[in-house]
Scaffold this motif. Structure first.
Motif, PDB file in Angstrom:
ATOM      1  N   ILE A  67      50.773 -33.323  -3.744  1.00 62.35           N
ATOM      2  CA  ILE A  67      50.036 -32.341  -2.811  1.00 62.35           C
ATOM      3  C   ILE A  67      49.358 -31.436  -3.637  1.00 62.35           C
ATOM      4  CG2 ILE A  67      50.792 -30.030  -1.280  1.00 62.35           C
ATOM      5  CD1 ILE A  67      53.293 -31.670  -0.448  1.00 62.35           C
ATOM      6  N   ALA A  68      49.847 -30.896  -4.823  1.00 66.51           N
ATOM      7  CA  ALA A  68      49.044 -29.885  -5.670  1.00 66.51           C
ATOM      8  C   ALA A  68      47.784 -30.813  -6.288  1.00 66.51           C
ATOM      9  CB  ALA A  68      49.855 -29.720  -6.624  1.00 66.51           C
ATOM     10  N   PHE A  69      47.857 -32.116  -6.483  1.00 71.00           N
ATOM     11  CA  PHE A  69      46.814 -32.877  -6.818  1.00 71.00           C
ATOM     12  C   PHE A  69      45.767 -33.194  -5.825  1.00 71.00           C
ATOM     13  CE2 PHE A  69      44.393 -36.462  -7.956  1.00 71.00           C
ATOM     14  CZ  PHE A  69      44.643 -36.731  -9.232  1.00 71.00           C
ATOM     15  N   ALA A  70      46.292 -33.335  -4.671  1.00 69.50           N
ATOM     16  CA  ALA A  70      45.461 -33.544  -3.298  1.00 69.50           C
ATOM     17  C   ALA A  70      44.323 -32.052  -3.052  1.00 69.50           C
ATOM     18  CB  ALA A  70      46.035 -34.092  -2.194  1.00 69.50           C
ATOM     19  N   ALA A  71      45.185 -30.942  -3.007  1.00 66.24           N
ATOM     20  CA  ALA A  71      44.752 -29.848  -2.755  1.00 66.24           C
ATOM     21  C   ALA A  71      43.701 -29.310  -3.916  1.00 66.24           C
ATOM     22  CB  ALA A  71      45.705 -28.765  -2.753  1.00 66.24           C
ATOM     23  N   LEU A  72      43.719 -29.760  -5.135  1.00 63.91           N
ATOM     24  CA  LEU A  72      42.879 -29.107  -6.025  1.00 63.91           C
ATOM     25  C   LEU A  72      41.924 -30.132  -6.650  1.00 63.91           C
ATOM     26  CD1 LEU A  72      45.509 -27.196  -8.024  1.00 63.91           C
ATOM     27  CD2 LEU A  72      43.975 -25.996  -6.632  1.00 63.91           C
ATOM     28  N   VAL A  73      41.786 -31.296  -6.265  1.00 60.26           N
ATOM     29  CA  VAL A  73      40.861 -32.503  -6.681  1.00 60.26           C
ATOM     30  C   VAL A  73      39.403 -31.783  -6.013  1.00 60.26           C
ATOM     31  CG1 VAL A  73      39.996 -34.660  -6.081  1.00 60.26           C
ATOM     32  CG2 VAL A  73      42.077 -34.169  -7.210  1.00 60.26           C
ATOM     33  N   PRO A  74      39.183 -31.294  -5.083  1.00 62.12           N
ATOM     34  CA  PRO A  74      37.917 -31.302  -4.506  1.00 62.12           C
ATOM     35  C   PRO A  74      37.133 -29.968  -5.416  1.00 62.12           C
ATOM     36  CG  PRO A  74      39.272 -31.340  -2.455  1.00 62.12           C
ATOM     37  CD  PRO A  74      40.310 -31.268  -3.848  1.00 62.12           C
ATOM     38  N   ILE A  75      38.051 -29.141  -6.113  1.00 59.61           N
ATOM     39  CA  ILE A  75      37.476 -28.202  -6.749  1.00 59.61           C
ATOM     40  C   ILE A  75      37.160 -28.556  -8.146  1.00 59.61           C
ATOM     41  CG2 ILE A  75      39.690 -26.874  -7.526  1.00 59.61           C
ATOM     42  CD1 ILE A  75      38.388 -24.205  -6.957  1.00 59.61           C
ATOM     43  N   SER A  76      37.583 -29.674  -8.547  1.00 57.32           N
ATOM     44  CA  SER A  76      37.712 -29.892  -9.973  1.00 57.32           C
ATOM     45  C   SER A  76      36.319 -29.978 -10.622  1.00 57.32           C
ATOM     46  CB  SER A  76      38.215 -31.377 -10.327  1.00 57.32           C
ATOM     47  OG  SER A  76      37.843 -32.017  -9.635  1.00 57.32           O
ATOM     48  N   GLY A  77      35.221 -30.702  -9.754  1.00 55.39           N
ATOM     49  CA  GLY A  77      33.945 -30.717 -10.406  1.00 55.39           C
ATOM     50  C   GLY A  77      33.175 -29.254 -10.263  1.00 55.39           C
ATOM     51  N   TRP A  78      33.372 -28.683  -9.355  1.00 56.22           N
ATOM     52  CA  TRP A  78      32.854 -27.265  -9.627  1.00 56.22           C
ATOM     53  C   TRP A  78      33.335 -26.509 -10.769  1.00 56.22           C
ATOM     54  CZ3 TRP A  78      34.206 -22.022  -9.270  1.00 56.22           C
ATOM     55  CH2 TRP A  78      33.095 -21.154  -8.851  1.00 56.22           C
ATOM     56  N   ILE A  79      34.611 -26.489 -10.991  1.00 54.91           N
ATOM     57  CA  ILE A  79      34.926 -25.735 -12.151  1.00 54.91           C
ATOM     58  C   ILE A  79      34.583 -26.344 -13.348  1.00 54.91           C
ATOM     59  CG2 ILE A  79      37.242 -25.371 -13.522  1.00 54.91           C
ATOM     60  CD1 ILE A  79      38.855 -25.088 -10.819  1.00 54.91           C
ATOM     61  N   ASP A 136      32.227 -22.975  -1.394  1.00 59.07           N
ATOM     62  CA  ASP A 136      32.671 -22.523  -0.284  1.00 59.07           C
ATOM     63  C   ASP A 136      34.034 -22.145  -0.630  1.00 59.07           C
ATOM     64  OD1 ASP A 136      33.472 -21.814   2.381  1.00 59.07           O
ATOM     65  OD2 ASP A 136      33.571 -23.601   3.001  1.00 59.07           O
ATOM     66  N   ILE A 137      34.390 -20.765  -0.985  1.00 58.24           N
ATOM     67  CA  ILE A 137      35.607 -20.329  -1.412  1.00 58.24           C
ATOM     68  C   ILE A 137      36.446 -20.009   0.008  1.00 58.24           C
ATOM     69  CG2 ILE A 137      36.904 -18.177  -2.392  1.00 58.24           C
ATOM     70  CD1 ILE A 137      34.497 -17.425  -3.911  1.00 58.24           C
ATOM     71  N   LEU A 138      36.216 -19.529   0.868  1.00 60.47           N
ATOM     72  CA  LEU A 138      37.008 -19.312   2.031  1.00 60.47           C
ATOM     73  C   LEU A 138      37.489 -21.105   2.380  1.00 60.47           C
ATOM     74  CD1 LEU A 138      38.534 -18.006   4.176  1.00 60.47           C
ATOM     75  CD2 LEU A 138      36.217 -17.881   5.456  1.00 60.47           C
ATOM     76  N   GLY A 139      36.508 -21.741   2.620  1.00 61.81           N
ATOM     77  CA  GLY A 139      36.874 -23.288   3.015  1.00 61.81           C
ATOM     78  C   GLY A 139      37.831 -23.894   2.022  1.00 61.81           C
ATOM     79  N   PHE A 140      37.820 -23.637   0.653  1.00 60.73           N
ATOM     80  CA  PHE A 140      38.519 -24.265   0.069  1.00 60.73           C
ATOM     81  C   PHE A 140      40.124 -23.785   0.264  1.00 60.73           C
ATOM     82  CE2 PHE A 140      41.083 -23.307  -4.245  1.00 60.73           C
ATOM     83  CZ  PHE A 140      41.481 -24.656  -4.307  1.00 60.73           C
ATOM     84  N   HIS A 174      29.514 -27.596  10.285  1.00 59.56           N
ATOM     85  CA  HIS A 174      28.256 -27.001  10.135  1.00 59.56           C
ATOM     86  C   HIS A 174      27.591 -26.443   9.020  1.00 59.56           C
ATOM     87  CE1 HIS A 174      28.914 -27.192  14.740  1.00 59.56           C
ATOM     88  NE2 HIS A 174      29.905 -26.714  14.726  1.00 59.56           N
ATOM     89  N   ARG A 175      28.326 -26.955   7.682  1.00 63.44           N
ATOM     90  CA  ARG A 175      28.045 -26.325   6.573  1.00 63.44           C
ATOM     91  C   ARG A 175      27.673 -27.606   5.728  1.00 63.44           C
ATOM     92  NH1 ARG A 175      30.133 -21.237   5.689  1.00 63.44           N
ATOM     93  NH2 ARG A 175      29.842 -21.646   3.510  1.00 63.44           N
ATOM     94  N   ASN A 176      26.676 -27.104   4.763  1.00 64.03           N
ATOM     95  CA  ASN A 176      26.135 -28.161   3.943  1.00 64.03           C
ATOM     96  C   ASN A 176      26.815 -27.988   2.430  1.00 64.03           C
ATOM     97  OD1 ASN A 176      24.966 -25.945   2.685  1.00 64.03           O
ATOM     98  ND2 ASN A 176      22.987 -26.601   3.255  1.00 64.03           N
ATOM     99  N   ASP A 177      27.797 -27.062   2.251  1.00 63.34           N
ATOM    100  CA  ASP A 177      28.410 -26.906   1.021  1.00 63.34           C
ATOM    101  C   ASP A 177      30.109 -27.266   1.264  1.00 63.34           C
ATOM    102  OD1 ASP A 177      29.231 -24.610   2.525  1.00 63.34           O
ATOM    103  OD2 ASP A 177      29.082 -23.465   0.939  1.00 63.34           O
ATOM    104  N   ALA A 178      30.344 -28.045   2.166  1.00 63.14           N
ATOM    105  CA  ALA A 178      31.899 -28.211   2.336  1.00 63.14           C
ATOM    106  C   ALA A 178      32.244 -29.302   1.346  1.00 63.14           C
ATOM    107  CB  ALA A 178      31.851 -29.010   3.927  1.00 63.14           C
ATOM    108  N   LEU A 179      33.501 -28.746   0.663  1.00 69.05           N
ATOM    109  CA  LEU A 179      34.006 -29.581  -0.081  1.00 69.05           C
ATOM    110  C   LEU A 179      34.474 -30.986   0.194  1.00 69.05           C
ATOM    111  CD1 LEU A 179      36.069 -27.011  -2.219  1.00 69.05           C
ATOM    112  CD2 LEU A 179      33.905 -28.258  -2.956  1.00 69.05           C
ATOM    113  N   LEU A 180      35.012 -30.776   1.483  1.00 69.83           N
ATOM    114  CA  LEU A 180      35.565 -32.028   2.284  1.00 69.83           C
ATOM    115  C   LEU A 180      34.684 -32.087   3.422  1.00 69.83           C
ATOM    116  CD1 LEU A 180      39.520 -31.397   1.781  1.00 69.83           C
ATOM    117  CD2 LEU A 180      37.993 -32.861   0.387  1.00 69.83           C
ATOM    118  N   ASP A 181      33.868 -33.309   3.482  1.00 67.94           N
ATOM    119  CA  ASP A 181      32.770 -32.927   4.520  1.00 67.94           C
ATOM    120  C   ASP A 181      33.286 -34.040   5.728  1.00 67.94           C
ATOM    121  OD1 ASP A 181      30.477 -32.779   5.918  1.00 67.94           O
ATOM    122  OD2 ASP A 181      28.924 -33.701   4.528  1.00 67.94           O
ATOM    123  N   PRO A 182      33.651 -33.232   6.810  1.00 64.88           N
ATOM    124  CA  PRO A 182      33.968 -34.269   7.801  1.00 64.88           C
ATOM    125  C   PRO A 182      33.016 -34.981   8.401  1.00 64.88           C
ATOM    126  CG  PRO A 182      33.920 -32.246   8.515  1.00 64.88           C
ATOM    127  CD  PRO A 182      33.893 -32.102   7.093  1.00 64.88           C
TER     128      PRO A 182
END
Length: 468
Positions: free
Chosen positions: A54-66, A195-199, A246-254
């Motif tokens: 769970i922790a792995f999945a939740a934080l992977v999207p932010i790894s590149g930005w960090i 997108d801090i709120l989205g994260f 409706h965003r172009n900066d979504a970490l997980l883009d549906p």
């Protein structure tokens, strides 16, 4: 000497990734021993397995930005320090809650270490040496799941289960020394808008959903709390999907699901990988608490699935190229489901078909994973690859987590249906029969999704494979 210098960077990253991948699977074989020592129900320990994922999945999207914000080298080293420190905390725990929290920290370290390590290799390897470098990074993913159960069994048998985590300290220290010496210094770059709120919505939603589902039925938390967590997490993920459209900066883009092959690859792959997470829990329990095998024998047998996968991995691309994605996915899923049903009929460690089931199931798993990984990205534009990779990585961790939860629930349901009792010393074999049958239903579900593929889907990938 020149050749050694060219290989030392990917070897350094590969060693760190091997440590992380072994740790991800090392816990399963030791579950019965840990349950007795911590005085908890054995199925409760599935929370210690799923929390890491769970922790792995939740934080992977932010790894590149960090990595862009603070530098890839610095991020990788700090992630390793977090992983090593969390390993020491895991070894020091005497309660299930403490172990779960420490495993969450481990997963957080792994979520930064794995993708950032690959990023370092990609950024610092000449194009003509890239294929060779990626081979080094692929090997840990192949041998880690094979070594994990056996390493866990040997260490638990000889030193005790706490050393499963303590061995990460010397191994991690060696990997850190290599990293400090060989990882190139890099300058942090201005990161893209984040997108801090989205994260936070996605991370909290994903964590709540997975934690709630994993806790159902195990008295880890009251049932209303587990259900409330699950519903809260589901609501947050729906809210995130609606917002991200409706965003172009979504970490997980549906919006990526508009590509039919991507959608089929993600949903079909999630259904297929449920069984992969399930057997990580079911097989060690079958071997030790169902068949009465030693922990060493259990660890060796549990690793045979990965051995089967490793044996075919070099030919899997050619097989998919020959038969096509749709046929290969449907056939591989059928064979995998049949192997799961076969495990439910095992009544003795000496049943002649046990080892073939493990090896054949591993072969089917490798072939299917190869096809899934390729078809998922077949129609994405180059600028969509990064977002698609993040979404696929999250889906993979979610499916493994749900698979472990499904396995625990299937065992509990089968025990309830047959009037059996699950204890830390024995589980009746008929409980496994129904449990494996329930898990095997993921096969028809995946086939239903994969059947939506056309025979021509992925044809360009197969053509490129042949002309290459």
């Amino acid at each position: 000497m020149q050749k050694l210098r060219e290989n030392i960077l990917p070897l350094t990253i590969a060693f760190a990734l091997l440590m992380e991948l072994i740790d991800a699977t090392v816990l399963s074989t030791a579950l019965p021993v840990m349950a007795r020592d911590l005085d908890v129900a054995v199925l409760s320990l599935k929370m210690a397995m799923t929390t890491y994922l769970i922790a792995f999945a939740a934080l992977v999207p932010i790894s590149g930005w960090i990595a862009d914000k603070f530098g890839a080298r610095r991020t990788f080293i700090l992630a390793m320090l977090l992983f090593i420190g969390a390993s020491a905390l895991c070894a020091d725990q005497s309660t299930l809650l403490g172990l779960v929290l420490a495993r969450a920290l481990q997963g957080a370290g792994a979520a930064m270490m794995t993708p950032v390590g690959r990023l370092i290799v990609l950024r610092n390897t000449d194009r003509q040496e890239l294929v060779k470098a990626m081979v080094y990074l692929t090997v840990p993913a192949l041998i880690g799941p094979a070594l994990g159960p056996l390493v866990g069994a040997v260490v638990t048998q000889t030193l005790g289960w706490r050393w499963i985590f303590l061995i990460n300290i010397p191994l991690g220290s060696f990997a850190l020394a290599l990293a400090f010496r060989h990882l190139p210094h890099d300058t942090p770059a201005p990161p893209k808008r984040f997108d801090i709120l989205g994260f936070f919505i996605s991370a909290i939603g994903l964590g709540s959903l997975m934690a709630g589902l994993s806790a159902l039925g195990e008295h880890i938390m009251p049932l209303p709390v587990a259900l409330g967590l699950s519903l809260t997490g589901l609501s947050l993920m729906v809210a995130y999907a609606l917002r991200a459209r409706h965003r172009n900066d979504a970490l997980l883009d549906p919006n990526l699901f508009r590509h039919r092959t991507f959608s089929i690859g993600i949903w079909g792959g999630t259904a297929f990988r449920l069984s992969n997470g399930a057997i990580a829990l079911l097989l060690p329990l079958l071997f030790q608490l169902g068949l009465g095998m030693s922990i060493l024998a259990s660890g060796a047998l549990a690793g045979l699935t990965a051995v089967g996968a490793l044996s075919i991995r070099g030919f899997s691309g050619k097989v998919v190229d020959r038969f096509g994605f749709r046929s290969m996915l449907i056939l591989g899923t059928c064979v995998r489901a049949a192997s799961l049903l076969g495990f439910g009929t095992v009544t003795s460690p000496y049943d002649w078909y046990l080892v073939p089931l493990l090896l054949i199931g591993g072969v089917a798993q490798a072939l299917t994973f190869t096809a899934i990984n390729a078809i998922t990205f077949a129609d994405l534009d180059p600028q969509e690859m990064s977002r698609g990779s993040s979404l696929a990585a999250v889906a993979q961790q979610v499916s493994l987590t749900l698979g472990i939860a499904l396995a625990g629930g299937a065992l509990e349901l089968s025990a309830f249906a047959t009037g059996a009792e699950i204890s830390n010393s024995a589980i009746p074999l008929h409980a496994f029969t129904l449990g494996f049958a329930i898990v095997a239903t993921t096969g028809p579900l995946a086939i239903l999704i994969f059947s939506r593929l056309k025979t021509t889907d992925g044809a360009s990938l197969r053509h490129l494979k042949r002309t290459a």
